[in-house]
Scaffold this active site. Structure first.
Site, PDB file in Angstrom:
ATOM      1  N   ILE A 112      -3.583  -4.037   7.424  1.00  0.00           N
ATOM      2  CA  ILE A 112      -4.624  -4.617   8.673  1.00  0.00           C
ATOM      3  C   ILE A 112      -3.739  -4.319   9.855  1.00  0.00           C
ATOM      4  O   ILE A 112      -2.263  -4.537   9.816  1.00  0.00           O
ATOM      5  CB  ILE A 112      -4.729  -6.348   8.488  1.00  0.00           C
ATOM      6  N   PHE A 146      -8.967   6.913  -2.651  1.00  0.00           N
ATOM      7  CA  PHE A 146      -8.351   6.252  -1.573  1.00  0.00           C
ATOM      8  C   PHE A 146      -9.208   5.115  -1.478  1.00  0.00           C
ATOM      9  O   PHE A 146     -10.211   4.988  -0.651  1.00  0.00           O
ATOM     10  CB  PHE A 146      -8.381   7.171  -0.119  1.00  0.00           C
ATOM     11  N   SER A 199       0.784  -1.082  -0.033  1.00  0.00           N
ATOM     12  CA  SER A 199      -0.075   0.112  -0.094  1.00  0.00           C
ATOM     13  C   SER A 199       0.819   1.207   0.171  1.00  0.00           C
ATOM     14  O   SER A 199       0.474   2.469  -0.529  1.00  0.00           O
ATOM     15  CB  SER A 199      -0.921  -0.200   1.148  1.00  0.00           C
ATOM     16  N   TYR A 200       1.767   1.184   0.625  1.00  0.00           N
ATOM     17  CA  TYR A 200       2.931   2.443   0.677  1.00  0.00           C
ATOM     18  C   TYR A 200       3.347   3.148  -0.546  1.00  0.00           C
ATOM     19  O   TYR A 200       3.257   4.432  -1.150  1.00  0.00           O
ATOM     20  CB  TYR A 200       4.007   2.059   1.513  1.00  0.00           C
ATOM     21  N   GLU A 201       3.682   1.984  -1.702  1.00  0.00           N
ATOM     22  CA  GLU A 201       3.682   2.216  -3.218  1.00  0.00           C
ATOM     23  C   GLU A 201       2.605   2.857  -3.910  1.00  0.00           C
ATOM     24  O   GLU A 201       3.107   3.264  -4.824  1.00  0.00           O
ATOM     25  CB  GLU A 201       4.635   1.206  -3.735  1.00  0.00           C
ATOM     26  N   HIS A 237       2.964  -0.334  12.722  1.00  0.00           N
ATOM     27  CA  HIS A 237       2.988   0.167  11.499  1.00  0.00           C
ATOM     28  C   HIS A 237       1.656   0.527  10.473  1.00  0.00           C
ATOM     29  O   HIS A 237       2.037   1.338   9.448  1.00  0.00           O
ATOM     30  CB  HIS A 237       3.704  -1.175  10.853  1.00  0.00           C
ATOM     31  N   THR A 272       2.212  -4.179  16.148  1.00  0.00           N
ATOM     32  CA  THR A 272       2.839  -2.919  16.074  1.00  0.00           C
ATOM     33  C   THR A 272       2.164  -1.630  15.179  1.00  0.00           C
ATOM     34  O   THR A 272       0.869  -2.082  14.883  1.00  0.00           O
ATOM     35  CB  THR A 272       4.369  -2.930  15.220  1.00  0.00           C
TER      36      THR A 272
END
Length: 166
Positions: A91, A122, A65-67, A97, A95
Site C-alpha cells: 500500500i 504477479f 512482498s519483497y520476499e 517504499h 514514503t
C-alpha cells in the site's frame, strides 16, 4: 484497463486446460494479512473450481512482498511445480517504499519466470490505500487472487500449446 472499471473476478473461462495433474505453489505475503489472506482464498478456490486437486496446491508464506521473488525461484526450481502464484499487497504510504518494492518484485518475478520457463504470476496489489486493497481482495472490484489463479491456468494451457507436437 483500470480495475475500478473492471471486476477482477470476471474473466473468460473458455477452453481452460485440464489442470488436475498440475501442481501449483501459492506464495502469500504475511504483510497486510487481512488482504493477502483474502487473495489466497480467492486463488485457492478458483484453482479448485477449475480442476486443480487440493493435494496439488502448495502454500508458502513469506514475511513481505519483497520476499516473493526468492521464494518463487525456490519453488520454480522444483520439478514437481508447474506454476507459481505470488500474492502480496504493498500500500502506498507517506514514503516511496512502495515504488521500490513493487518494481523489484515485478522485475524479480519476471526474471524467475524467464529463467525457469515456468509461469510465475504477479498477484501483488499496489493500491493507494487500505480501502482500495480491500476492494480488490474480494470487495466491490472482485479478487485479484481469482484473476491470478486463472492466469496461471491459462499460461499452463498456452505452454502446452506451444510445446505440443502437431
Amino acid at each position: 484497463m483500470a480495475s475500478d472499471l473492471k471486476n477482477l473476478s470476471v474473466f473468460s473461462t473458455d477452453e481452460l486446460p485440464d489442470v488436475s495433474h498440475h501442481r501449483f505453489a501459492i506464495l502469500v505475503s504475511e504483510w497486510n494479512t487481512e488482504v493477502t489472506e483474502a487473495l489466497f482464498d480467492g486463488a485457492y478456490k478458483t484453482l479448485l473450481e477449475h480442476g486443480a486437486k487440493p493435494e496439488n496446491v502448495i502454500r508458502g508464506n513469506v514475511p513481505g512482498s519483497y520476499e516473493l521473488t526468492l521464494a518463487s525461484q525456490w519453488f520454480a526450481q522444483r520439478d514437481d511445480i508447474d506454476a507459481i502464484i505470488a500474492l502480496g499487497c504493498v500500500i502506498q504510504g507517506e514514503t516511496k517504499h512502495n515504488d521500490y518494492i513493487n518494481h523489484a518484485v515485478a522485475q524479480g518475478l519476471t526474471n524467475v519466470s524467464l529463467k525457469t520457463g515456468k509461469p510465475v504470476i504477479f498477484g501483488v496489489l499496489t493500491p493507494n490505500d487500505q480501502q482500495q486493497a480491500i476492494d480488490r481482495a474480494g470487495g466491490k472490484h472482485g479478487n485479484k487472487g481469482d484473476e491470478a489463479a486463472i492466469t496461471a491456468i491459462k499460461m499452463i494451457g498456452l505452454q502446452q500449446q506451444v510445446y505440443s507436437k502437431f
